[in-house]
Motif scaffolding. Structure first.
Motif, mmCIF file in Angstrom:
data_model
loop_
_atom_site.group_PDB
_atom_site.id
_atom_site.type_symbol
_atom_site.label_atom_id
_atom_site.label_comp_id
_atom_site.label_asym_id
_atom_site.label_seq_id
_atom_site.Cartn_x
_atom_site.Cartn_y
_atom_site.Cartn_z
ATOM 1 N N TRP A 10 5.205 5.752 -5.236
ATOM 2 C CA TRP A 10 4.248 6.849 -5.405
ATOM 3 C C TRP A 10 4.664 8.094 -4.632
ATOM 4 O O TRP A 10 3.931 9.087 -4.601
ATOM 5 N N TYR B 122 1.455 -2.765 -8.504
ATOM 6 C CA TYR B 122 0.356 -1.819 -8.371
ATOM 7 C C TYR B 122 -0.046 -1.709 -6.907
ATOM 8 O O TYR B 122 0.321 -2.539 -6.079
ATOM 9 N N THR B 123 -0.804 -0.669 -6.602
ATOM 10 C CA THR B 123 -1.378 -0.530 -5.261
ATOM 11 C C THR B 123 -2.861 -0.195 -5.397
ATOM 12 O O THR B 123 -3.243 0.524 -6.321
ATOM 13 N N THR C 7 0.837 -1.189 0.000
ATOM 14 C CA THR C 7 0.000 0.000 0.000
ATOM 15 C C THR C 7 0.873 1.240 0.000
ATOM 16 O O THR C 7 2.105 1.155 0.115
ATOM 17 N N SER C 8 0.247 2.397 -0.159
ATOM 18 C CA SER C 8 0.974 3.662 -0.128
ATOM 19 C C SER C 8 0.064 4.742 0.429
ATOM 20 O O SER C 8 -1.110 4.823 0.072
ATOM 21 N N CYS D 44 -1.548 6.905 -2.269
ATOM 22 C CA CYS D 44 -2.420 6.236 -3.242
ATOM 23 C C CYS D 44 -3.869 6.428 -2.825
ATOM 24 O O CYS D 44 -4.287 5.941 -1.767
ATOM 25 N N SER D 45 -4.650 7.128 -3.637
ATOM 26 C CA SER D 45 -6.029 7.453 -3.273
ATOM 27 C C SER D 45 -6.954 6.238 -3.291
ATOM 28 O O SER D 45 -8.022 6.257 -2.683
ATOM 29 N N SER D 46 -6.559 5.156 -3.968
ATOM 30 C CA SER D 46 -7.388 3.949 -4.010
ATOM 31 C C SER D 46 -7.024 2.940 -2.926
ATOM 32 O O SER D 46 -7.637 1.875 -2.842
ATOM 33 N N CYS D 47 -6.051 3.274 -2.066
ATOM 34 C CA CYS D 47 -5.584 2.322 -1.052
ATOM 35 C C CYS D 47 -6.395 2.283 0.244
ATOM 36 O O CYS D 47 -6.437 1.233 0.896
ATOM 37 N N GLU E 155 -2.422 12.851 -3.085
ATOM 38 C CA GLU E 155 -3.756 12.378 -3.443
ATOM 39 C C GLU E 155 -4.681 12.214 -2.228
ATOM 40 O O GLU E 155 -5.896 12.333 -2.350
ATOM 41 N N ASN E 156 -4.105 11.916 -1.081
ATOM 42 C CA ASN E 156 -4.911 11.729 0.137
ATOM 43 C C ASN E 156 -4.849 12.929 1.073
ATOM 44 O O ASN E 156 -5.102 12.800 2.273
ATOM 45 N N ASP F 195 5.573 8.444 1.781
ATOM 46 C CA ASP F 195 5.006 7.481 2.714
ATOM 47 C C ASP F 195 5.875 7.394 3.964
ATOM 48 O O ASP F 195 7.054 7.050 3.884
#
Length: 219
Positions: free
Chosen positions: A67, A97-98, A33-34, A37-40, A165-166, A74
């Motif tokens: 990322w 990918y994450t 994860t990251s 990363c907005s999809s994590c 992104e977050n 991170d």
């Protein structure tokens, strides 16, 4: 190494009825994860829920670094964790990918059902034996198996993300990995481990990435 282990065993026999042993997880789920990363976040939440509802499942969260350029570095990330994910890519042809969830070193996906996460059981072929703060890795494993020694912070950690992104979100991550190193299994116990925090030992098949044994210690 063997003489060290035998010495510890003798001391244990004098001081206590038997060596204390740590748990052997029935399943292992690793999340790459990251914080950038907005999809994590949904995958982070899934791992947290899994950890809290299934005490026999070992769930680990690795912070990857690729990322970081998006505007937030991170705070738990490390290049070693990115390398571990790339090793899974080489074995599983998964891509990098994450979020990426890996079950028992065999299956991967950006999201999983609970049944899939706990559906691939880990053989009880590995254990950690403990005495007076010292630990030995013992197991019935094929010689040449690759051992991953994964240190992590048990429980949840929260991070307030200030950019990227977050931006503005508070993320919750579970069993955050802080270090990983590797050893080759020779068939003899590996002794003298003194973990300062939680430790998971994952045994991988020498030809694939499949996890064929797992044990953990949590202080």
């Amino acid at each position: 190494m063997r003489s060290t282990c035998l010495s510890i065993a003798v001391l244990s026999a004098l001081a206590a009825p038997a060596l204390a042993t740590t748990s052997q997880p029935s399943a292992v789920v690793e999340l790459f994860t990251s914080q950038g990363c907005s999809s994590c976040p949904p995958a982070n939440a899934f791992v947290t829920e899994l950890d809290q509802s299934h005490t026999d499942v070992l769930a680990l969260s690795y912070g990857v670094t690729y990322w970081d350029y998006l505007g937030w570095k991170d705070t738990f990330g490390h290049p070693d964790f990115t390398k571990r994910q790339k090793a899974y890519d080489a074995a599983l042809d998964s891509g990098v990918y994450t979020p990426m969830l890996v079950v028992a070193g065999r299956h991967h996906g950006p999201r999983l059902t609970e049944a899939t996460a706990i559906g691939t059981s880990i053989p009880a072929s590995l254990k950690l034996a403990a005495h007076a703060g010292m630990h030995c890795i013992e197991g019935d494993l094929p010689v040449g198996s690759k051992l991953a020694l994964v240190e992590y912070r048990p429980g949840t950690k929260t991070v307030s993300v200030k950019s990227g992104e977050n931006h503005g979100r508070t993320l919750t991550l579970t069993n955050v990995v802080t270090a990983v190193r590797y050893k080759d299994w020779s068939g003899e116990p590996i002794c003298g481990l003194q973990p300062e925090q939680a430790l998971a030992v994952l045994a991988h098949d020498s030809q694939t990435s499949a996890i064929i044994g797992a044990a953990r210690y949590e202080p």
